[in-house]
Design an enzyme around this catalytic site. Structure first.
Site, short mmCIF file in Angstrom:
data_model
loop_
_atom_site.label_atom_id
_atom_site.label_comp_id
_atom_site.label_asym_id
_atom_site.label_seq_id
_atom_site.Cartn_x
_atom_site.Cartn_y
_atom_site.Cartn_z
N LYS A 242 0.73 -1.36 0.09
CA LYS A 242 0.03 0.06 -0.12
C LYS A 242 1.02 1.35 -0.02
CE LYS A 242 -3.76 -0.49 2.44
NZ LYS A 242 -4.34 -0.76 3.78
N ARG B 92 -3.09 3.20 8.48
CA ARG B 92 -3.32 2.13 7.82
C ARG B 92 -2.26 1.06 7.81
NH1 ARG B 92 -5.02 4.36 2.30
NH2 ARG B 92 -6.35 2.76 1.92
N GLY C 47 -7.98 -7.33 4.48
CA GLY C 47 -8.93 -7.32 5.73
C GLY C 47 -8.46 -8.18 6.82
N MET D 235 -5.45 -7.35 8.72
CA MET D 235 -4.80 -6.36 9.63
C MET D 235 -5.81 -5.08 9.82
SD MET D 235 -0.91 -6.82 8.95
CE MET D 235 -1.20 -6.37 7.17
N ARG E 293 -3.57 -1.40 -6.29
CA ARG E 293 -2.78 -2.50 -6.33
C ARG E 293 -3.04 -3.54 -7.51
NH1 ARG E 293 -5.66 -4.54 -0.82
NH2 ARG E 293 -7.74 -4.79 -1.72
N HIS F 79 -7.13 -42.87 -3.90
CA HIS F 79 -7.25 -43.51 -4.89
C HIS F 79 -8.50 -42.60 -5.60
CE1 HIS F 79 -8.40 -46.55 -7.90
NE2 HIS F 79 -9.75 -46.63 -7.66
N SER G 154 11.43 -43.86 -19.15
CA SER G 154 10.60 -43.16 -18.67
C SER G 154 10.67 -43.07 -16.92
CB SER G 154 9.04 -43.49 -19.13
OG SER G 154 7.89 -42.81 -18.39
N CYS H 81 6.44 -40.12 -16.34
CA CYS H 81 5.14 -40.46 -16.41
C CYS H 81 4.72 -40.41 -14.93
CB CYS H 81 4.68 -41.59 -16.80
SG CYS H 81 5.59 -43.15 -16.42
N TYR I 283 10.16 -35.18 -22.53
CA TYR I 283 8.70 -34.83 -22.73
C TYR I 283 8.36 -35.05 -21.27
CZ TYR I 283 8.07 -39.83 -22.72
OH TYR I 283 8.26 -41.10 -22.26
P1 ADP Z 1 -7.88 -2.41 3.85
O1 ADP Z 1 -6.50 -2.68 3.31
O2 ADP Z 1 -8.25 -3.49 4.83
O3 ADP Z 1 -8.67 -2.16 2.93
P2 ADP Z 1 -7.36 0.39 4.23
O4 ADP Z 1 -6.15 0.83 4.94
O5 ADP Z 1 -7.32 0.51 2.68
O6 ADP Z 1 -7.65 -0.96 4.88
O7 ADP Z 1 -8.67 1.22 4.92
C1 ADP Z 1 -9.99 0.92 5.11
C2 ADP Z 1 -10.93 1.93 4.32
O8 ADP Z 1 -10.79 3.38 4.81
C3 ADP Z 1 -10.77 1.80 2.87
O9 ADP Z 1 -12.18 1.88 2.36
C4 ADP Z 1 -10.10 3.27 2.66
O10 ADP Z 1 -10.38 3.67 1.50
C5 ADP Z 1 -10.61 3.98 3.80
N1 ADP Z 1 -9.44 5.16 4.21
C6 ADP Z 1 -8.15 4.76 4.57
N2 ADP Z 1 -7.59 6.01 4.62
C7 ADP Z 1 -8.36 6.80 4.13
C8 ADP Z 1 -8.02 8.34 4.37
N3 ADP Z 1 -6.88 8.72 4.45
N4 ADP Z 1 -9.17 9.16 3.87
C9 ADP Z 1 -10.30 8.49 3.61
N5 ADP Z 1 -10.59 7.41 3.65
C10 ADP Z 1 -9.43 6.25 4.03
MG MG Z 2 -7.89 -1.00 1.17
#
Ligand code: ADP
Ligand code: MG
Ligand code: MG
Length: 906
Positions: free
Chosen positions: A28, A98, A107, A109, A365, A485, A795, A862, A882
């Site tokens: 990220k 974040r 989702g 962390m 990403r 099997h 083989s 094989c 092969y």
């Molecule tokens: P995940 O990797 O679990 O998606 P994120 O770090 O992307 O977690 O954040 C979760 C949500 O919060 C996402 O929908 C993201 O767009 C929103 N978000 C994160 N940082 C900001 C920010 N600086 N301003 C507005 N929304 C944010």
């Molecule tokens: Mg995200």
């Protein structure tokens, strides 16, 4: 660590990092930096490195010296870029904290939004912004997230099911909504929001025993520590175990200025893919919510709206798209979409927020996709000139190619019918299947004949069930593992199969299954997802793609074929399987096993006569009865493979496998053979072996009974002569199994040559043929140079070779393999993916020595490994000619062989 850079700034137009720094900044953070460098509007912020996370974990929660100062400076600069100051009472900056690891762990962390809201900063914000309700709503969200992530999870508190602070707070919100008589959160007014925040804070104090922090600095460091701590949260740890992500990588922390999609109807937030991730179609695909914050879209609180006309699905149809609602911002977003695809040269998964008509990008990403979409995108992008053919090939995982060959459960239907899920087992054979339950192989066959689609449900399956397994749409067993099997056979046929589904209590006599209190009877419908191992009651929707008609599939396979060096053959015992494999691109048969041919109802009797014969004469009489059957079988297979080589193996399994072991069957068979039950039992007892897999089998049979080899060689070569007379091109290769010494091979080769000479004289015509051997005993591999002096091909029978190199019995490995994998004594099941260090060493040695002794030696593999991508890469690296695999693995193998070449190039 004192003078190391711990904090990397990203501000629109300039960033300290870039997309190449994922290890240090996490995916990220690296991509936020990259977008900032591309001059895309990213809210300013900074990334604290993954190295700080490892330091934090190893030092029991300490930060490296100087970090605090670095964070303060970065915060100052990020704030300047946004025209605000963190903790300033008049014009405060709010931030999000974040998580973000090297590899995306969606989702798994934590993230905390709206950090910096306190009793001192809120009035300033309200007077500046004018929207009091909005500020209180943001505060409410902060209290919820912060107390959940920082005060509860990171503090190591494990509440009871349903007693988590987040749930308790949400209950309070429900109460207020009820009292106000409203349904939507958005319908609550300023006063109610204010009241709610008060209630929340009291609840936090009551439940967690701490005051909600009112100091911005305390908030930010609490959040940073909590995000680092979330790296070792339960979800994250088990996700890493499944995905094989190392536990010592750590996560980065991204601190970023907040932007608000919930400022009113000129604000919005959304998630989009630069192409459709489910189909691969080249159009901008996504969803958004007006007047909402990021997490609302994913959480599904409100039905999101479509980004544009093409993204409209049922449900959001009626609502206007972003393109209609905010045409200018949509246009800008669309340009960013094009820009990002051009830049990353791959499909991107993006998050965006619009605050008072201004667009910000929050994440990008490489987007996840299914196999069919992966191929479509790779081929399209090559056509668009975005990537090369080589890159296109590398964009698709070989296993994803399989998705083109199998019917699948419709994922949307699965999603909708989660409550019909009854059990989960091991995903042994991929794809999906829907059918009626039957409990025996005979019933499976009988029902299938009447046109019914059935699923054969057994405790476990044995070779005697094969006909029923073939007739069934899918196989479901309560016991057995991935190499059982049923699993093996199902994979070979490309059949959906789930094994080891322990929750099923199968009562074959009552013809019912009891599973978690539910009872299913014969004829009831169930649906299986063999790729995931999930079982549902009732009928789910299936869909099928025909690869032959799929131009995109054909095109990428052509590129793969142009690239690869390895040939790809198939393991097939019948003309039907051979023809199927040919349609999938097989370039010959690498293993045709003859023993299955003896099980047919008209063959098993003479076969048993042969086994019971006391004299050579009687044996030859019985063999003479088998000859025409075998000749016809070989004719069928050689014809199906005309123009291509066909390797046929002489009889391999121990003879007792052809005799009945159950007393009930013995009476019947004895009558058929015209002998007494006693005599039959004596013979069965005489053939008993303590270790049949190391017993009288393979070439040892042909050496003791040369007439068996002679009959088989005659059948093959008579078939070949007959076809040659018809003008059919044939390339038979006769393969002697289980050789350990050169003398064994020479003995059998002599039998074949003598027979060939007789046949050619009798037919007045001769055909070209080869005689070679399987290398499946370690001694054969070690002395390969000797064997290659007379063998024309090798083989590698890697199932037996693995078995004998490790000394593991493949049929008994289930009792300790899971433990071995868990304790990391073995990295993977060596019967599924070749052990390159040990078994591979023997193979490499044998190829090298064999070729040195005989430069014309043809070399292949094989056995199951021939269809496993990692093993195929190994076969390429030792210069085999092969690989041979089951028909449904042929396209995967062709593809993996091409990737092997590209990986070697680097
Ligand atoms: P995940 O990797 O679990 O998606 P994120 O770090 O992307 O977690 O954040 C979760 C949500 O919060 C996402 O929908 C993201 O767009 C929103 N978000 C994160 N940082 C900001 C920010 N600086 N301003 C507005 N929304 C944010
Ligand atoms: Mg995200
Ligand atoms: Mg073998």
């Amino acid at each position: 660590m004192g003078n190391k850079k711990n904090v990397y700034l990203f501000i629109k137009g300039k960033a300290d990092g870039d997309a190449g720094m994922k290890n240090l900044l996490g995916g990220k953070g690296a991509n936020l930096a990259e977008m900032a460098n591309l001059n895309i509007s990213v809210p300013a912020g900074f990334t604290i490195t993954t190295e700080v996370c490892t330091y934090f974990m190893n030092s029991g929660g300490q930060y490296p010296e100087g970090l605090e100062k670095e964070v303060e400076e970065a915060m100052q600069l990020a704030g300047e870029a946004m025209g605000k100051t963190f903790a300033d009472p008049k014009n405060p900056l709010l931030i999000s904290v974040r998580s973000g690891a090297r590899m995306s762990m969606p989702g798994m962390m934590e993230t905390v939004l709206n950090v910096g809201l306190t009793s001192k900063t809120m009035p300033g914000l309200i007077s500046k912004n004018g929207n009091e309700r909005f500020i209180w709503d943001a505060y409410r969200r902060l209290i919820t997230m912060y107390s959940d992530v920082v005060l509860e999870k990171a503090a190591g508190i494990e509440p009871e099911e349903g007693g988590g602070i987040r749930e308790l707070l949400e209950k309070e919100m429900e109460k207020i909504k009820e009292a106000a008589g409203v349904k939507a959160d958005t319908a609550l007014g300023v006063e109610e929001m204010k009241m709610l925040c008060g209630i929340y804070k009291a609840k936090v104090k009551e439940i967690l025993g701490v005051e909600f922090p009112d100091d911005p600095m305390e908030q930010i460091w609490g959040a940073i520590g909590a995000v680092f701590t979330s790296w070792n949260g339960k979800r994250a740890v088990s996700y890493r175990n499944i995905e094989g992500i190392p536990h010592d990588w750590g996560t980065a922390v991204n601190v970023q200025s907040m932007v608000f999609g919930n400022m009113g109807d000129d604000s919005a937030t959304g998630v989009a893919f630069t192409r459709n991730p489910a189909t691969g179609d080249n159009y901008f695909y996504g969803e958004f919510l007006l007047n909402a914050q990021g997490e609302d879209v994913v959480a599904g609180i409100r039905t999101p709206q479509a980004l544009n006309e093409v993204s409209k699905m049922s449900g959001s149809d009626a609502l206007p798209s972003l393109e209609e609602t905010m045409p200018e911002q949509y246009k800008e977003l669309y340009e960013i979409r094009n820009n990002l695809e051009r830049h990353y040269r791959d499909m991107q998964d993006i998050e965006f927020t619009i605050e008072n008509h201004k667009l910000y990008m929050l994440q990008t990403r490489v987007g996840k996709r299914n196999g069919i979409a992966a191929v479509r995108m790779a081929v399209d992008m090559e056509h668009e000139g975005l990537i090369t053919k080589e890159e296109a090939i590398m964009r698709v995982r070989p296993d994803q190619i399989n998705e083109f060959l199998l019917p699948m459960l419709d994922p949307k239907d699965e999603e909708a019918k989660q409550s019909d899920k009854i059990a989960t087992g091991l995903p042994a054979g991929p794809g999906g299947a829907v059918g009626q339950i039957v409990f025996t192989a005979d019933e499976a066959e009988a029902w299938a004949k009447t046109g019914k689609k059935v699923i054969l449900v057994r405790n476990e399956t044995s070779p005697e069930d094969v006909h029923g397994m073939h007739a069934a749409e899918a196989i479901l067993t309560a016991m057995g593992g991935m190499t059982s099997h049923a699993a093996l056979v199902a994979r070979g046929w490309g059949k959906c199969c789930i094994v080891g589904c322990g929750a099923l209590n199968i009562d074959v006599h009552k013809k019912q299954i009891e599973v978690n209190g539910r009872v299913l009877k014969e004829g009831d419908y169930i649906s299986l997802n063999g790729s995931k191992g999930t079982v549902y009651t009732g009928k789910l929707d299936l869909f099928l793609v025909d690869p032959a008609k799929n131009e995109i599939f054909q095109e990428i396979m052509k590129w793969a074929d142009d690239t690869r060096k390895l040939g790809v053959r198939t393991n097939a015992d019948t003309p039907e399987d051979a023809a199927q494999a040919r349609r999938f691109g097989a370039q010959g048969i690498g293993l045709c096993r003859t023993e299955h041919m003896f099980f047919g109802p008209d063959r098993i009797l003479p076969m048993r006569e042969m086994i019971l014969a006391e004299t050579k004469e009687d044996r030859e009489k019985a063999l003479a009865k088998l000859l025409p059957f075998q000749r016809d079988d070989f004719k069928g297979i050689l014809r199906a493979m005309k123009g291509l080589p066909v390797t046929i193996r002489t009889l391999d399994p121990p003879l007792h496998e052809f005799l009945p072991h159950e007393p009930v069957n013995q009476g019947e068979v004895a009558t058929e053979l015209g002998i007494t039950v006693k005599e039959l039992r004596r013979k069965v007892a005489a053939l008993h072996e303590f270790n049949p897999m190391l017993g009288h089998r393979g070439c040892r049979l042909g050496i003791v009974y040369p007439e068996i080899t002679a009959m088989q060689a005659r059948a093959i070569l008579e078939a070949a002569c007959a076809l040659k007379k018809e003008g059919v091109e044939i390339y038979p290769e006769i393969m002697i199994p289980l050789i350990g010494t050169k003398a064994e091979f020479e003995n059998q080769k002599a039998v074949v040559i003598k027979t060939a000479d007789e046949v050619f004289k009798q037919e007045g015509i001769s055909v070209d043929y080869l005689v070679g051997t399987m290398i499946e005993i370690p001694r054969a591999a070690i002395t390969a140079d000797k064997i290659a002096e007379t063998a024309q091909f090798f083989s590698f029978g890697t199932n037996d070779l693995t078995q004998m190199t490790f000394g593991y019995s493949r049929d008994d490995i289930g009792s300790f393999l899971p433990e071995y994998i868990e304790k990391k004594i073995l990295p993977v099941d060596p019967f599924q993916s070749l052990d390159q260090e040990g078994v591979g060493f023997l193979i490499g040695h044998a190829v090298e020595k064999g070729r040195a002794a005989n430069p014309n030696l043809k070399v292949g593999i094989c056995g199951e490994h021939g269809g496993d991508p990692a093993s195929i890469e190994f076969c390429h690296s030792v210069n085999m000619d092969y690989v041979s695999c089951s028909p449904y693995r042929v396209p995967v193998a062709r593809f993996a062989a091409a990737q092997s070449v590209l990986k070697e190039k680097g």
